[in-house]
Design a protein around this motif. Structure first.
Motif, PDB file in Angstrom:
ATOM      1  N   UNK A 128     -72.681 -42.752  -5.962  1.00 52.02           N
ATOM      2  CA  UNK A 128     -73.665 -41.739  -6.357  1.00 52.02           C
ATOM      3  C   UNK A 128     -73.868 -41.676  -7.870  1.00 52.02           C
ATOM      4  N   UNK A 129     -73.043 -42.398  -8.641  1.00 58.93           N
ATOM      5  CA  UNK A 129     -73.188 -42.366 -10.100  1.00 58.93           C
ATOM      6  C   UNK A 129     -74.204 -43.410 -10.551  1.00 58.93           C
ATOM      7  N   UNK A 130     -75.018 -43.093 -11.564  1.00 58.27           N
ATOM      8  CA  UNK A 130     -76.022 -44.058 -12.027  1.00 58.27           C
ATOM      9  C   UNK A 130     -75.396 -45.216 -12.777  1.00 58.27           C
ATOM     10  N   UNK A 131     -76.110 -46.334 -12.829  1.00 54.48           N
ATOM     11  CA  UNK A 131     -75.676 -47.516 -13.566  1.00 54.48           C
ATOM     12  C   UNK A 131     -76.745 -47.900 -14.573  1.00 54.48           C
ATOM     13  N   UNK A 132     -76.296 -48.473 -15.703  1.00 54.31           N
ATOM     14  CA  UNK A 132     -77.244 -48.902 -16.735  1.00 54.31           C
ATOM     15  C   UNK A 132     -76.606 -49.984 -17.581  1.00 54.31           C
ATOM     16  N   UNK A 133     -77.357 -51.012 -17.912  1.00 59.53           N
ATOM     17  CA  UNK A 133     -76.936 -52.024 -18.875  1.00 59.53           C
ATOM     18  C   UNK A 133     -78.182 -52.623 -19.512  1.00 59.53           C
TER      19      UNK A 133
END
Length: 299
Positions: A128-133
């Protein structure tokens, strides 16, 4: 007069297939939190650093909750590990929690001295946690169109046989690597890796295999930056520290792109950084390495 040992050739150098490597990662428990493993033969009579990273991951991973995934690894290469005897791994359970565990894997020599250590962090995954790179793969030809090390250097006796034989993974450089001569100056390079055969479903082994390949070529751009070559007489790379952050699961049965760059060279040491992407372009890991680098000038 004692005979000198012959330099291994491309036909006599110790080969390690993927099956052999998986056997080397099949650690045997010998006491509580103590594991024994076999060494990988190497022409320099010291265990390849990538195998130490991989075995450290497996030893630690066998002591954590199976629901946890490997988050990070911080390793120190203290002394060379000999190849003529089994390797003994001792695991320190630094901390345990429902969502996060910490382990220290220590390789101890025959006299009790520490040869290598790695601290690993393991954690549960929350979908449920967002991801970003912001990281994106560098532009490079498709790996299927690139020659492997055997194709490039199989008959080139200027290059040690260890780098001209079949390996557990396919290794393909996007451009001519700085092995002897002819490579363009710069401070970065792209390499593709892929396992040579199907992998087991064991997630710890898969995480260990990614650690194995990240010790192969991260510091090679130092030779590009200094206008030297990795396999000139007197050239050397010796790993000192290694860090690896796992961003998500990956599958080395598919091509992985590793974009390496040297961030600093000073006092005979080089610091390299690499971003690892899977076949779909996902950013799966980040690598950092500090190593001793000797770079003889080109003649």
């Amino acid at each position: 007069m004692n005979a000198q040992p012959l330099e291994p050739t491309a036909t006599t150098a110790p080969r390690v297939s993927l099956s052999d490597l998986l056997d080397l990662l099949d650690l045997r428990p010998s006491a509580p939190d103590v594991w024994e493993a076999e060494a990988q033969q190497h022409p320099q009579d010291r265990v390849f650093g990538g195998l130490l990273l991989a075995q450290a991951v497996v030893a630690a991973g066998r002591t954590v909750d199976p629901a946890q995934r490997l988050v990070s690894l911080q390793a120190d290469f203290v002394e060379g590990a000999p190849t003529d005897r089994p390797l003994q791994w001792s695991i320190d359970r630094i901390s345990d929690a429902t969502s996060l565990s910490t382990r220290r894997s220590r390789l101890v020599g025959g006299g009790g001295q520490e040869l290598f250590s790695a601290v690993t962090r393991w954690a549960t995954v929350r979908a449920d946690l967002p991801s970003y790179s912001p990281a994106r793969p560098a532009d490079a030809p498709p790996p299927e169109e690139l020659p492997g090390l055997v194709d490039r250097f199989g008959d080139d006796e200027r290059i040690p046989a260890w780098w001209r034989i079949e390996r557990p993974v396919h290794v393909r450089h996007a451009v001519e690597p700085p092995y002897v001569e002819g490579a363009d100056r710069g401070d970065r390079q792209t390499i593709f890796f892929r396992a040579t055969a199907p992998l087991p479903q064991d997630r710890v082994v898969r995480e260990a295999l990614l650690a194995y390949v990240t010790d192969m070529s991260i510091l090679e751009p130092a030779f590009l930056a200094l206008g030297s070559a990795r396999h000139l007489p007197g050239a050397r790379i010796l790993s000192l520290t290694h860090s690896l952050t796992y961003h998500t699961d990956s599958n080395l049965e598919e091509w992985h792109q590793v974009d390496c760059r040297v961030s600093a060279i000073a006092r005979g040491r080089a610091h390299g950084v690499a971003e690892v992407f899977d076949a779909s372009g996902r950013h799966v890991a980040t690598v950092g390495q500090l190593g001793l680098v000797k770079t003889p000038p080109m003649s």
